[in-house]
Design a protein around this motif. Structure first.
Motif, PDB file in Angstrom:
ATOM      1  N   ALA A   1      14.655  10.358   0.433  1.00  0.00           N
ATOM      2  CA  ALA A   1      13.485  10.718  -0.376  1.00  0.00           C
ATOM      3  C   ALA A   1      12.256   9.891  -0.045  1.00  0.00           C
ATOM      4  CB  ALA A   1      13.821  10.565  -1.854  1.00  0.00           C
ATOM      5  N   THR A   2      12.395   8.920   0.866  1.00  0.00           N
ATOM      6  CA  THR A   2      11.268   8.093   1.272  1.00  0.00           C
ATOM      7  C   THR A   2      10.170   8.957   1.890  1.00  0.00           C
ATOM      8  OG1 THR A   2      12.770   6.241   1.717  1.00  0.00           O
ATOM      9  CG2 THR A   2      10.598   6.145   2.745  1.00  0.00           C
ATOM     10  N   GLU A   3       8.928   8.600   1.603  1.00  0.00           N
ATOM     11  CA  GLU A   3       7.801   9.305   2.222  1.00  0.00           C
ATOM     12  C   GLU A   3       7.186   8.513   3.373  1.00  0.00           C
ATOM     13  OE1 GLU A   3       5.039  10.245  -0.870  1.00  0.00           O
ATOM     14  OE2 GLU A   3       6.394  11.677  -1.848  1.00  0.00           O
ATOM     15  N   ARG A   4       7.178   7.180   3.218  1.00  0.00           N
ATOM     16  CA  ARG A   4       6.575   6.314   4.230  1.00  0.00           C
ATOM     17  C   ARG A   4       7.398   5.036   4.343  1.00  0.00           C
ATOM     18  NH1 ARG A   4       2.772   8.317   0.843  1.00  0.00           N
ATOM     19  NH2 ARG A   4       1.074   9.564   1.733  1.00  0.00           N
ATOM     20  N   ALA A   5       7.427   4.459   5.550  1.00  0.00           N
ATOM     21  CA  ALA A   5       8.210   3.239   5.755  1.00  0.00           C
ATOM     22  C   ALA A   5       7.524   2.363   6.793  1.00  0.00           C
ATOM     23  CB  ALA A   5       9.629   3.581   6.209  1.00  0.00           C
ATOM     24  N   VAL A   6       7.762   1.060   6.696  1.00  0.00           N
ATOM     25  CA  VAL A   6       7.214   0.130   7.684  1.00  0.00           C
ATOM     26  C   VAL A   6       8.293  -0.873   8.058  1.00  0.00           C
ATOM     27  CG1 VAL A   6       6.217  -1.397   5.906  1.00  0.00           C
ATOM     28  CG2 VAL A   6       5.301  -1.422   8.246  1.00  0.00           C
TER      29      VAL A   6
ATOM     30  N   GLU B   1      -8.973   3.671  -0.276  1.00  0.00           N
ATOM     31  CA  GLU B   1      -9.102   3.151  -1.642  1.00  0.00           C
ATOM     32  C   GLU B   1      -7.768   2.600  -2.130  1.00  0.00           C
ATOM     33  OE1 GLU B   1     -12.250   5.834  -0.636  1.00  0.00           O
ATOM     34  OE2 GLU B   1     -10.064   6.170  -0.654  1.00  0.00           O
ATOM     35  N   THR B   2      -6.682   3.267  -1.776  1.00  0.00           N
ATOM     36  CA  THR B   2      -5.348   2.790  -2.138  1.00  0.00           C
ATOM     37  C   THR B   2      -5.019   1.513  -1.377  1.00  0.00           C
ATOM     38  OG1 THR B   2      -4.647   5.063  -2.529  1.00  0.00           O
ATOM     39  CG2 THR B   2      -2.907   3.424  -2.269  1.00  0.00           C
ATOM     40  N   ALA B   3      -5.390   1.456  -0.103  1.00  0.00           N
ATOM     41  CA  ALA B   3      -5.157   0.261   0.706  1.00  0.00           C
ATOM     42  C   ALA B   3      -5.885  -0.942   0.117  1.00  0.00           C
ATOM     43  CB  ALA B   3      -5.617   0.498   2.138  1.00  0.00           C
ATOM     44  N   LEU B   4      -7.126  -0.762  -0.276  1.00  0.00           N
ATOM     45  CA  LEU B   4      -7.903  -1.878  -0.840  1.00  0.00           C
ATOM     46  C   LEU B   4      -7.335  -2.325  -2.176  1.00  0.00           C
ATOM     47  CD1 LEU B   4     -11.570  -0.807   0.016  1.00  0.00           C
ATOM     48  CD2 LEU B   4      -9.976  -2.191   1.345  1.00  0.00           C
ATOM     49  N   ALA B   5      -6.859  -1.372  -2.976  1.00  0.00           N
ATOM     50  CA  ALA B   5      -6.242  -1.731  -4.258  1.00  0.00           C
ATOM     51  C   ALA B   5      -4.984  -2.560  -4.037  1.00  0.00           C
ATOM     52  CB  ALA B   5      -5.912  -0.467  -5.046  1.00  0.00           C
ATOM     53  N   ALA B   6      -4.200  -2.207  -3.027  1.00  0.00           N
ATOM     54  CA  ALA B   6      -2.982  -2.959  -2.730  1.00  0.00           C
ATOM     55  C   ALA B   6      -3.318  -4.365  -2.236  1.00  0.00           C
ATOM     56  CB  ALA B   6      -2.151  -2.217  -1.689  1.00  0.00           C
TER      57      ALA B   6
ATOM     58  N   GLY C   1       0.814  -1.214   0.000  1.00  0.00           N
ATOM     59  CA  GLY C   1       0.000   0.000   0.000  1.00  0.00           C
ATOM     60  C   GLY C   1       0.843   1.257   0.000  1.00  0.00           C
ATOM     61  N   LEU C   2       1.949   1.244   0.733  1.00  0.00           N
ATOM     62  CA  LEU C   2       2.848   2.407   0.751  1.00  0.00           C
ATOM     63  C   LEU C   2       3.427   2.669  -0.629  1.00  0.00           C
ATOM     64  CD1 LEU C   2       4.861   1.876   4.093  1.00  0.00           C
ATOM     65  CD2 LEU C   2       2.695   3.076   3.740  1.00  0.00           C
ATOM     66  N   ASP C   3       3.773   1.585  -1.340  1.00  0.00           N
ATOM     67  CA  ASP C   3       4.334   1.735  -2.689  1.00  0.00           C
ATOM     68  C   ASP C   3       3.372   2.444  -3.626  1.00  0.00           C
ATOM     69  OD1 ASP C   3       6.819   0.593  -2.229  1.00  0.00           O
ATOM     70  OD2 ASP C   3       6.150  -1.430  -2.730  1.00  0.00           O
ATOM     71  N   LEU C   4       2.073   2.161  -3.490  1.00  0.00           N
ATOM     72  CA  LEU C   4       1.084   2.810  -4.354  1.00  0.00           C
ATOM     73  C   LEU C   4       0.921   4.286  -4.002  1.00  0.00           C
ATOM     74  CD1 LEU C   4      -1.793   0.161  -4.659  1.00  0.00           C
ATOM     75  CD2 LEU C   4       0.062   0.643  -6.271  1.00  0.00           C
ATOM     76  N   ALA C   5       1.261   4.651  -2.764  1.00  0.00           N
ATOM     77  CA  ALA C   5       1.038   6.027  -2.318  1.00  0.00           C
ATOM     78  C   ALA C   5       2.223   6.941  -2.569  1.00  0.00           C
ATOM     79  CB  ALA C   5       0.699   6.031  -0.821  1.00  0.00           C
TER      80      ALA C   5
END
Length: 474
Positions: free
Chosen positions: A155-160, A307-312, A125-129
């Protein structure tokens, strides 16, 4: 390294972060690894001391294209940064990567079951965002967590990050190192209980320690159906965190309404923050009903739209050894292999049996499980293995094949009509692969990684023949 990308680290930045000194000249590093066999051109080689001394492999790393090395003593072959302790230097480098990019939204995941799959689904999901970063494989320990941090581009925006443990006191320092904005406990169960005097209650307290990394106002995502929910909840409140729960009851922030498995996946109906959503998964295991809700809540906390989470989630494939499903052609037809060989514990075993029991079997086929020992269960091991006979009966599993001394306790507890083959080791059982399955069977292979269930899964895959009935495919 492409000219458009800045280096991950310069020698000067490494020296500043670690307190080290530069020897042999400056360099720019595009990556970081401690395994000389994984070095790519431009990487920084980290010479860790363990069972083998990483310094002995620095020459190999430079020959493979390493730009420099992080070492405790100067080495031949290329430039380096010298520090008193390379593990402590790695921790410092990870902290520097975190602090130099305060804009990055960070999440952390732990749990007795499902933490790797949930972490990787969050990453999808993070990759799609936007530009994202995450743990690879199961890099979740005292080396893997700081290594993942140190590899995080600015340059990362989000990480897990995945955070694991084998003994008390391991999770809290890793969580404080990551300083996540949101942290999740997928569930708590009898895993690694031999390391805790009070068993599962101790495991719950250790898992709850992930919330010590949260700052005030951070979000704790908790499995509300787990019996240890109060321990987790109190640990989150103690640090001033907000709490979001997922589960099957109406009062949860993310509520599972229905999970309908089918060939190739499942359809989930859930209510999240008061809105109902129906979405597909490529996972058919019942545990993925709750897992998907954990993913959605974590992604929401990291500013990813639902919506992005569900797509992922709709595109997220089972990971290797964690539910991969294959059709294997043999004389007379084919059987379905569900490879759950990466790991096992009583919770995941029961979930696997439930999922297998819900699958439709073609005429003449059977529901078959091939099981190897669950490890690190201490003095409860015998009872927990034998106790698997109850969920096996409830799921109407037709045949149980097993390997290992602990699984013998299960084998002896089974009704005679369910007993297939028992063998002393997974390798012995793998040698009998051809006798374990038949056409139209649905076969799940599951066991702890250390008990080598993967040997049986690989042997079953090798039974594959071409559709003309020719020899096994290589």
């Amino acid at each position: 390294m492409p000219e458009s990308l800045p280096p991950l680290w310069t020698a000067q930045e490494i020296a500043l972060a670690t307190g080290g000194r530069i020897e042999g000249g400056v360099f720019d590093a595009s990556g970081l690894t401690y395994n000389s066999r994984e070095i790519g051109p431009g990487d920084l080689f980290l010479a860790l001391r363990g069972a083998r001394d990483g310094h002995d492999f620095a020459g190999n790393a430079f020959a493979a294209g390493a730009a420099g090395a992080l070492v405790e003593r100067p080495v031949d072959g290329g430039p380096c940064v010298v520090v008193p302790d390379t593990l402590h230097a790695l921790e410092a480098l990870g902290a520097a990567a975190r602090d130099r990019a305060p804009h990055i939204r960070r999440g952390a995941v732990t749990g007795s079951v499902g933490k790797t799959s949930v972490t990787q689904a969050i990453k999808a999901g993070l990759d799609l965002a936007g530009p994202a970063h995450a743990s690879i494989k199961s890099y979740n320990n005292h080396i893997g967590v700081p290594l993942t941090l140190a590899r995080m581009p600015q340059a990362t925006e989000r990480a897990v990050f995945e955070i694991g443990m084998n003994a008390p006191g391991e999770i809290a320092p890793l969580a404080r190192m990551v300083q996540p904005h949101a942290a999740c406990v997928t569930t708590v169960g009898p895993v690694h209980i031999e390391a805790f005097a009070d068993g599962e209650a101790g495991v719950a307290r250790e898992k709850a320690a992930i919330f010590q990394g949260l700052g005030p106002g951070g979000l704790a995502v908790i499995n509300g159906d787990n019996p240890h929910v109060e321990t987790l909840h109190q640990a989150a409140l103690h640090v001033g965190a907000r709490v979001a729960t997922f589960g099957s009851e109406t009062f949860h922030d993310a509520r599972l309404i229905d999970f309908a498995p089918h060939d190739g996946g499942a359809r989930v109906t859930a209510e999240v923050w008061g809105r109902t959503h129906v979405f597909p998964l490529r996972q058919s295991g019942f545990h993925w009903g709750l897992n998907s809700l954990a993913v959605i809540l974590m992604l929401d906390a990291l500013d990813v739209p639902i919506e992005t989470a569900l797509a992922a989630l709709a595109e997220f494939e089972p990971l290797k050894g964690r539910g991969e499903t294959r059709q294997v052609h043999i004389p007379g037809g084919a059987f379905t292999l569900i490879d759950e060989s990466y790991n096992a514990n009583p919770l995941s075993m029961k979930a696997g049996f439930l999922s297998l029991g819900a699958k439709r079997v073609e005429r003449g086929g059977r529901r078959v499980v091939v099981l190897t020992d669950m490890l690190e269960l201490g003095d409860q091991s015998r009872a927990l293995h034998a106790g698997l006979s109850v969920p096996i009966d409830a799921a109407a599993i037709d045949v149980v094949h097993a390997a290992g001394p602990e699984m013998r306790h299960l084998f002896d507890a089974l009704a005679p009509e369910r007993r297939g083959v028992w063998a002393p080791t997974a390798a012995d059982l793998a040698d009998q692969a051809e006798d374990l399955v038949g056409a139209n069977d649905i076969v799940m292979v599951k066991g702890s990684n250390g008990s080598k269930a993967s040997l049986v899964a690989a042997a079953l895959l090798r039974l594959e023949r071409d559709t003309t009935g020719g020899p096994p495919l290589k």
